[in-house]
Design a protein around this motif. Structure first.
Motif, PDB file in Angstrom:
ATOM      1  N   LEU A   1       8.534   3.286   4.990  1.00 11.89           N
ATOM      2  CA  LEU A   1       7.204   3.644   5.687  1.00 11.89           C
ATOM      3  C   LEU A   1       6.480   4.365   4.528  1.00 11.89           C
ATOM      4  O   LEU A   1       5.349   4.249   4.183  1.00 11.89           O
ATOM      5  N   MET A   2       7.361   5.273   3.638  1.00 12.07           N
ATOM      6  CA  MET A   2       6.423   5.891   2.736  1.00 12.07           C
ATOM      7  C   MET A   2       6.211   5.058   1.600  1.00 12.07           C
ATOM      8  O   MET A   2       5.045   5.268   0.704  1.00 12.07           O
ATOM      9  N   LEU A   3       6.918   3.865   1.318  1.00 12.68           N
ATOM     10  CA  LEU A   3       6.311   2.926   0.239  1.00 12.68           C
ATOM     11  C   LEU A   3       5.309   2.171   0.509  1.00 12.68           C
ATOM     12  O   LEU A   3       4.711   1.525  -0.051  1.00 12.68           O
ATOM     13  N   ARG A   4       4.964   2.203   1.799  1.00 15.84           N
ATOM     14  CA  ARG A   4       3.745   1.410   2.334  1.00 15.84           C
ATOM     15  C   ARG A   4       2.405   1.894   1.836  1.00 15.84           C
ATOM     16  O   ARG A   4       1.447   1.119   1.961  1.00 15.84           O
ATOM     17  N   PHE A   5       2.132   3.112   1.682  1.00 14.85           N
ATOM     18  CA  PHE A   5       1.045   3.923   1.198  1.00 14.85           C
ATOM     19  C   PHE A   5       0.654   3.500  -0.164  1.00 14.85           C
ATOM     20  O   PHE A   5       1.603   3.245  -1.150  1.00 14.85           O
ATOM     21  N   LYS A   6      -0.488   3.210  -0.679  1.00 17.91           N
ATOM     22  CA  LYS A   6      -0.933   2.603  -2.014  1.00 17.91           C
ATOM     23  C   LYS A   6      -0.779   3.786  -2.999  1.00 17.91           C
ATOM     24  O   LYS A   6      -1.180   4.802  -2.656  1.00 17.91           O
ATOM     25  N   LYS A   7      -0.469   3.462  -4.101  1.00 22.84           N
ATOM     26  CA  LYS A   7      -0.344   4.405  -4.951  1.00 22.84           C
ATOM     27  C   LYS A   7      -1.957   5.015  -5.427  1.00 22.84           C
ATOM     28  O   LYS A   7      -3.040   4.091  -5.158  1.00 22.84           O
TER      29      LYS A   7
END
Length: 195
Positions: A145-151
């Motif tokens: 879920l954390m990796l779904r946020f755009k950098k």
């Protein structure tokens, strides 16, 4: 190398990256360029209304086996706290989140946890019970879920991270550190006051 091996390798690399940056003492990051957010109000980054990024899909099973979709809380201010039972700063801030969530539950604020890197839900459930946390927490053992946020947005970068989503489901504020009750309220109140 099989696809399963590649997938496991990629998941391990992602978990290692989170591990290396996890459970830190906080700090300031982001800002600059055209990110549209202001860095560094005591470790809290904010984005002005009209310059906020939408939160990604944050849905799945909770630590108690129910289904949850954060998008269902649109219209409320949502406090998303990313935590792990193994994380000392998370243990320290838990009592404040329990208290503030109860005080603000009838004022249009919904708290949601995202439990990460606990290998089972047993320590996560015990963590919440010990701290009197009654709001739901998604179970995200691998950090997907954390990796779904755009950098380049107000994305979570370590554990604990706290995000404030405005009533439209956009990321208004982020803290990359454990929060006191006072710091948590400083994040919530301006977004709650928006019309």
């Amino acid at each position: 190398m099989t696809s399963r091996s590649r997938l496991l390798l990629a998941a391990s690399a992602a978990a290692a990256a989170v591990t290396l940056s996890a459970c830190g003492a906080g700090g300031v990051s982001g800002g600059g360029g055209n990110t549209n957010f202001v860095t560094g109000n005591n470790g809290i980054d904010t984005a002005a209304k009209g310059h906020r990024d939408a939160a990604p899909d944050l849905s799945g099973k909770t630590i108690d086996g129910k289904t949850l979709d954060v998008a269902d809380y649109k219209g409320k201010v949502v406090v998303v706290n990313i935590w792990g039972s193994w994380c000392g700063p998370c243990r320290a801030e838990g009592k404040y989140f329990a208290k503030v969530s109860k005080e603000y539950q009838d004022k249009g604020v919904q708290f949601v946890g995202i439990n990460t890197r606990d290998s089972s839900t047993t320590p996560a459930v015990a963590f919440e019970k010990d701290r009197g946390i009654t709001y739901p927490s998604l179970y995200d053992p691998t950090g997907k879920l954390m990796l779904r946020f755009k950098k380049g947005t107000l994305n979570p970068q370590l554990v604990p991270t706290t995000l404030i989503l405005d009533r439209d489901g956009k990321i208004a504020a982020r803290a990359l550190q454990a929060l006191s009750e006072e710091s948590l309220l400083k994040m919530i109140k301006p977004v709650l006051a928006e019309k």
